[in-house]
Design an enzyme around this catalytic site. Structure first.
Site, PDB file in Angstrom:
ATOM      1  N   ASN A 188       1.242  -1.123  -0.116  1.00 16.17           N
ATOM      2  CA  ASN A 188      -0.163  -0.292  -0.204  1.00 16.17           C
ATOM      3  C   ASN A 188       1.086   1.079   0.225  1.00 16.17           C
ATOM      4  O   ASN A 188       1.599   1.707   0.849  1.00 16.17           O
ATOM      5  CB  ASN A 188      -0.853  -0.125   1.140  1.00 16.17           C
ATOM      6  CG  ASN A 188      -1.583   1.239   2.121  1.00 16.17           C
ATOM      7  OD1 ASN A 188      -1.357   2.189   1.131  1.00 16.17           O
ATOM      8  ND2 ASN A 188      -2.478   0.645   2.093  1.00 16.17           N
ATOM      9  N   HIS A 222       1.241   6.312   1.995  1.00 14.50           N
ATOM     10  CA  HIS A 222       1.739   6.928   2.923  1.00 14.50           C
ATOM     11  C   HIS A 222       2.924   7.528   1.542  1.00 14.50           C
ATOM     12  O   HIS A 222       3.928   8.965   2.415  1.00 14.50           O
ATOM     13  CB  HIS A 222       1.810   6.313   4.221  1.00 14.50           C
ATOM     14  CG  HIS A 222       0.786   6.694   4.744  1.00 14.50           C
ATOM     15  ND1 HIS A 222       0.002   7.665   5.111  1.00 14.50           N
ATOM     16  CD2 HIS A 222       0.194   5.157   5.180  1.00 14.50           C
ATOM     17  CE1 HIS A 222      -1.165   6.575   5.682  1.00 14.50           C
ATOM     18  NE2 HIS A 222      -1.205   5.364   5.596  1.00 14.50           N
ATOM     19  N   ARG A 234       4.344  18.848   1.603  1.00 17.37           N
ATOM     20  CA  ARG A 234       4.997  19.558   1.079  1.00 17.37           C
ATOM     21  C   ARG A 234       4.685  20.239  -0.321  1.00 17.37           C
ATOM     22  O   ARG A 234       4.360  21.345  -0.602  1.00 17.37           O
ATOM     23  CB  ARG A 234       6.584  19.344   0.317  1.00 17.37           C
ATOM     24  CG  ARG A 234       7.287  19.496   1.673  1.00 17.37           C
ATOM     25  CD  ARG A 234       7.101  21.136   2.389  1.00 17.37           C
ATOM     26  NE  ARG A 234       7.610  21.517   3.273  1.00 17.37           N
ATOM     27  CZ  ARG A 234       9.262  21.529   3.373  1.00 17.37           C
ATOM     28  NH1 ARG A 234      10.121  21.566   2.625  1.00 17.37           N
ATOM     29  NH2 ARG A 234       9.818  21.367   4.631  1.00 17.37           N
ATOM     30  N   HIS A 266      -5.311   3.853  -1.725  1.00 15.26           N
ATOM     31  CA  HIS A 266      -7.011   4.316  -1.438  1.00 15.26           C
ATOM     32  C   HIS A 266      -7.016   5.197  -2.024  1.00 15.26           C
ATOM     33  O   HIS A 266      -6.310   6.686  -1.237  1.00 15.26           O
ATOM     34  CB  HIS A 266      -6.862   3.702   0.689  1.00 15.26           C
ATOM     35  CG  HIS A 266      -8.202   4.003   1.014  1.00 15.26           C
ATOM     36  ND1 HIS A 266      -8.611   4.366   2.260  1.00 15.26           N
ATOM     37  CD2 HIS A 266      -9.364   4.387   0.788  1.00 15.26           C
ATOM     38  CE1 HIS A 266      -9.838   4.297   2.310  1.00 15.26           C
ATOM     39  NE2 HIS A 266     -10.095   4.670   1.722  1.00 15.26           N
ATOM     40  N   ARG A 294      -9.295   8.676  -0.986  1.00 16.66           N
ATOM     41  CA  ARG A 294      -9.947   9.012   0.207  1.00 16.66           C
ATOM     42  C   ARG A 294     -11.304   9.891  -0.595  1.00 16.66           C
ATOM     43  O   ARG A 294     -10.693  10.692  -0.990  1.00 16.66           O
ATOM     44  CB  ARG A 294      -9.354   8.992   1.578  1.00 16.66           C
ATOM     45  CG  ARG A 294      -9.218   8.332   2.079  1.00 16.66           C
ATOM     46  CD  ARG A 294      -8.122   8.685   3.498  1.00 16.66           C
ATOM     47  NE  ARG A 294      -9.155   8.656   4.438  1.00 16.66           N
ATOM     48  CZ  ARG A 294      -9.581   7.000   5.727  1.00 16.66           C
ATOM     49  NH1 ARG A 294      -8.861   6.130   5.591  1.00 16.66           N
ATOM     50  NH2 ARG A 294     -10.585   7.976   6.063  1.00 16.66           N
ATOM     51  N   ARG A 321      -6.472  12.895   1.063  1.00 18.51           N
ATOM     52  CA  ARG A 321      -5.901  13.286   2.712  1.00 18.51           C
ATOM     53  C   ARG A 321      -4.683  13.027   1.660  1.00 18.51           C
ATOM     54  O   ARG A 321      -3.477  13.329   1.826  1.00 18.51           O
ATOM     55  CB  ARG A 321      -5.814  12.784   3.392  1.00 18.51           C
ATOM     56  CG  ARG A 321      -5.672  11.625   3.746  1.00 18.51           C
ATOM     57  CD  ARG A 321      -7.039  11.228   5.007  1.00 18.51           C
ATOM     58  NE  ARG A 321      -7.122  11.697   5.683  1.00 18.51           N
ATOM     59  CZ  ARG A 321      -8.390  11.048   6.376  1.00 18.51           C
ATOM     60  NH1 ARG A 321      -7.182   9.905   7.794  1.00 18.51           N
ATOM     61  NH2 ARG A 321      -9.349  10.705   7.055  1.00 18.51           N
ATOM     62  N   GLU A 337      -8.899   0.761  -3.966  1.00 13.89           N
ATOM     63  CA  GLU A 337      -9.522   0.994  -1.701  1.00 13.89           C
ATOM     64  C   GLU A 337     -10.499   1.941  -2.270  1.00 13.89           C
ATOM     65  O   GLU A 337      -9.972   3.283  -2.343  1.00 13.89           O
ATOM     66  CB  GLU A 337      -8.477   1.143  -0.534  1.00 13.89           C
ATOM     67  CG  GLU A 337      -7.969  -0.883  -0.496  1.00 13.89           C
ATOM     68  CD  GLU A 337      -7.441  -0.131   0.963  1.00 13.89           C
ATOM     69  OE1 GLU A 337      -7.377   0.656   1.670  1.00 13.89           O
ATOM     70  OE2 GLU A 337      -6.658  -1.198   1.191  1.00 13.89           O
ATOM     71  N   THR A 396      -7.124   6.611  10.217  1.00 15.98           N
ATOM     72  CA  THR A 396      -6.751   5.419   9.376  1.00 15.98           C
ATOM     73  C   THR A 396      -7.946   5.023   9.378  1.00 15.98           C
ATOM     74  O   THR A 396      -9.483   4.906   9.956  1.00 15.98           O
ATOM     75  CB  THR A 396      -5.302   4.824   9.728  1.00 15.98           C
ATOM     76  OG1 THR A 396      -5.391   3.971   8.762  1.00 15.98           O
ATOM     77  CG2 THR A 396      -5.759   4.162  11.070  1.00 15.98           C
ATOM     78  N   THR A 397      -8.332   3.479   8.627  1.00 13.75           N
ATOM     79  CA  THR A 397      -9.536   3.241   8.886  1.00 13.75           C
ATOM     80  C   THR A 397      -9.721   1.453   9.926  1.00 13.75           C
ATOM     81  O   THR A 397      -8.935   1.117  10.177  1.00 13.75           O
ATOM     82  CB  THR A 397      -9.704   1.886   7.134  1.00 13.75           C
ATOM     83  OG1 THR A 397      -8.968   2.845   5.846  1.00 13.75           O
ATOM     84  CG2 THR A 397     -10.637   1.828   7.165  1.00 13.75           C
ATOM     85  N   GLU A 415     -11.709  -9.234   3.372  1.00 14.41           N
ATOM     86  CA  GLU A 415     -10.016  -8.577   3.813  1.00 14.41           C
ATOM     87  C   GLU A 415      -9.928  -8.656   5.468  1.00 14.41           C
ATOM     88  O   GLU A 415     -10.999  -7.831   5.649  1.00 14.41           O
ATOM     89  CB  GLU A 415      -9.525  -7.924   2.684  1.00 14.41           C
ATOM     90  CG  GLU A 415      -8.302  -7.064   3.960  1.00 14.41           C
ATOM     91  CD  GLU A 415      -7.268  -6.344   3.530  1.00 14.41           C
ATOM     92  OE1 GLU A 415      -7.025  -5.801   1.801  1.00 14.41           O
ATOM     93  OE2 GLU A 415      -6.762  -6.158   3.507  1.00 14.41           O
ATOM     94  N   HIS A 451      -4.033  -4.421   8.058  1.00 16.06           N
ATOM     95  CA  HIS A 451      -3.584  -3.544   8.455  1.00 16.06           C
ATOM     96  C   HIS A 451      -2.825  -3.234  10.137  1.00 16.06           C
ATOM     97  O   HIS A 451      -3.002  -4.632  10.870  1.00 16.06           O
ATOM     98  CB  HIS A 451      -5.197  -3.219   9.101  1.00 16.06           C
ATOM     99  CG  HIS A 451      -5.806  -1.272   8.880  1.00 16.06           C
ATOM    100  ND1 HIS A 451      -5.365  -0.622  10.409  1.00 16.06           N
ATOM    101  CD2 HIS A 451      -5.805  -0.034   8.759  1.00 16.06           C
ATOM    102  CE1 HIS A 451      -5.172   0.255  10.716  1.00 16.06           C
ATOM    103  NE2 HIS A 451      -5.860   0.967   9.379  1.00 16.06           N
TER     104      HIS A 451
HETATM  105  N1  PXP Z   1      -6.220  -3.040   4.400  1.00 13.24           N
HETATM  106  C1  PXP Z   1      -6.812  -2.242   3.974  1.00 13.24           C
HETATM  107  C2  PXP Z   1      -8.360  -2.199   3.425  1.00 13.24           C
HETATM  108  C3  PXP Z   1      -6.740  -0.801   4.730  1.00 13.24           C
HETATM  109  O1  PXP Z   1      -7.025   0.028   4.528  1.00 13.24           O
HETATM  110  C4  PXP Z   1      -5.383  -0.843   5.305  1.00 13.24           C
HETATM  111  C5  PXP Z   1      -5.179   1.005   5.591  1.00 13.24           C
HETATM  112  O2  PXP Z   1      -5.198   1.534   4.008  1.00 13.24           O
HETATM  113  C6  PXP Z   1      -4.071  -1.376   4.994  1.00 13.24           C
HETATM  114  C7  PXP Z   1      -4.708  -2.878   4.192  1.00 13.24           C
HETATM  115  C8  PXP Z   1      -2.545  -1.383   5.120  1.00 13.24           C
HETATM  116  O3  PXP Z   1      -2.558  -0.997   7.190  1.00 13.24           O
HETATM  117  P1  PXP Z   1      -1.377  -0.310   7.114  1.00 13.24           P
HETATM  118  O4  PXP Z   1      -1.534   1.186   5.686  1.00 13.24           O
HETATM  119  O5  PXP Z   1      -1.433  -0.298   8.607  1.00 13.24           O
HETATM  120  O6  PXP Z   1       0.063  -1.402   7.140  1.00 13.24           O
END
Ligand code: PXP
Length: 247
Positions: free
Chosen positions: A10, A13, A21, A46, A48, A52, A73, A103-104, A154, A197
């Protein structure tokens, strides 16, 4: 039993750091390419509602540049469905979303919203997206995900990881047992089982060892660890730990 365990990286970030910035650096597409070279099996992003981190143009750029499958996502909104139908990513993971959350936080409440969700995911399936539902490891949510026609669930590993981080090991082990039991249950219904997650080097092993799991999605820790090790090394180490746990 799933033979191999896929790693979805993922990259949200990377976009968080970029957006701190403004501008275009660091580029999530570059991160996705490094992830691919480091052995990722897929890229997760994801989009959102508040944009963000990942933006609409990131999704466009990822779809154009990636050879790996994209797991898109999104919340179950009409806006997001239209974007998914336009891009037709390999997979769509439906997640709950609250603007005020960092976060989710939890899984999707499928059981209480079954009719709407069944209608919501049907067109996504019709255009060939694999539809996954992000849920707590609870039997009633798994049964509902199955009834609405999802192909994948998931399972949310956030509570398991939080208990570990807080040193509450009995509760952590209870969560792990629940994840194990529910992975077996989901698999018995014919659902493909993913998890994710909050996973880290310390927490990934016992989850990766669950035989029904087919894919883990991991982001925040890998991007954080990339600050110290570099993204390539942070992903390779995660892969190694996953493979060791499977062996
Ligand atoms: N799976 C899902 C469905 C998520 O929403 C997220 C966070 O966006 C993740 C996995 C990954 O989580 P993390 O960034 O904490 O590893």
């Amino acid at each position: 039993m799933a033979t191999s365990l896929r790693l979805g990286v993922n990259i949200d970030h990377v976009a968080t750091v970029r957006n701190a910035r403004g501008g275009a650096y660091p580029d999530p597409v570059r991160a996705a390419k490094i992830a691919e070279a480091a052995g990722a099996d897929g890229i997760t992003a994801h989009l959102r509602e508040d944009r963000r981190h990942i933006t609409d143009s990131d999704i466009e750029a990822l779809m154009a540049a990636l050879s790996l499958p994209l797991n898109f996502e999104m919340a179950a909104t009409e806006e997001m469905k239209a974007i998914a139908l336009r891009h037709r990513p390999h997979a769509v993971c439906i997640v709950p979303e609250k603007r005020e959350e960092r976060t989710t936080e939890g899984g999707l409440e499928v059981a209480r919203d079954e009719n709407r969700l069944a209608h919501f995911i049907a067109p996504l399936r019709d255009v060939g997206c694999r539809v996954s539902i992000f849920i707590a490891a609870e039997q009633r949510q798994i049964e509902a995900a199955h009834r609405i026609g999802a192909e994948v669930v998931e399972l949310h590993t956030g509570a398991y990881c939080d208990f570990h981080a807080e040193g509450r090991f009995d509760e952590r082990d209870g969560e792990l047992a629940r994840l194990a039991e529910m992975a077996t249950f989901a698999d018995s219904l014919g659902l493909e089982v993913h998890a994710g997650h909050g996973l880290t080097y310390e927490t990934v092993g016992p989850v990766a060892a669950l035989p029904e799991l087919v894919e883990l999605n991991i982001g925040h820790f890998l991007v954080g660890e990339a600050i110290f090790l570099g993204l390539d090394a942070s992903i390779r180490e995660m892969r190694r730990l996953m493979e060791d746990a499977r062996a």
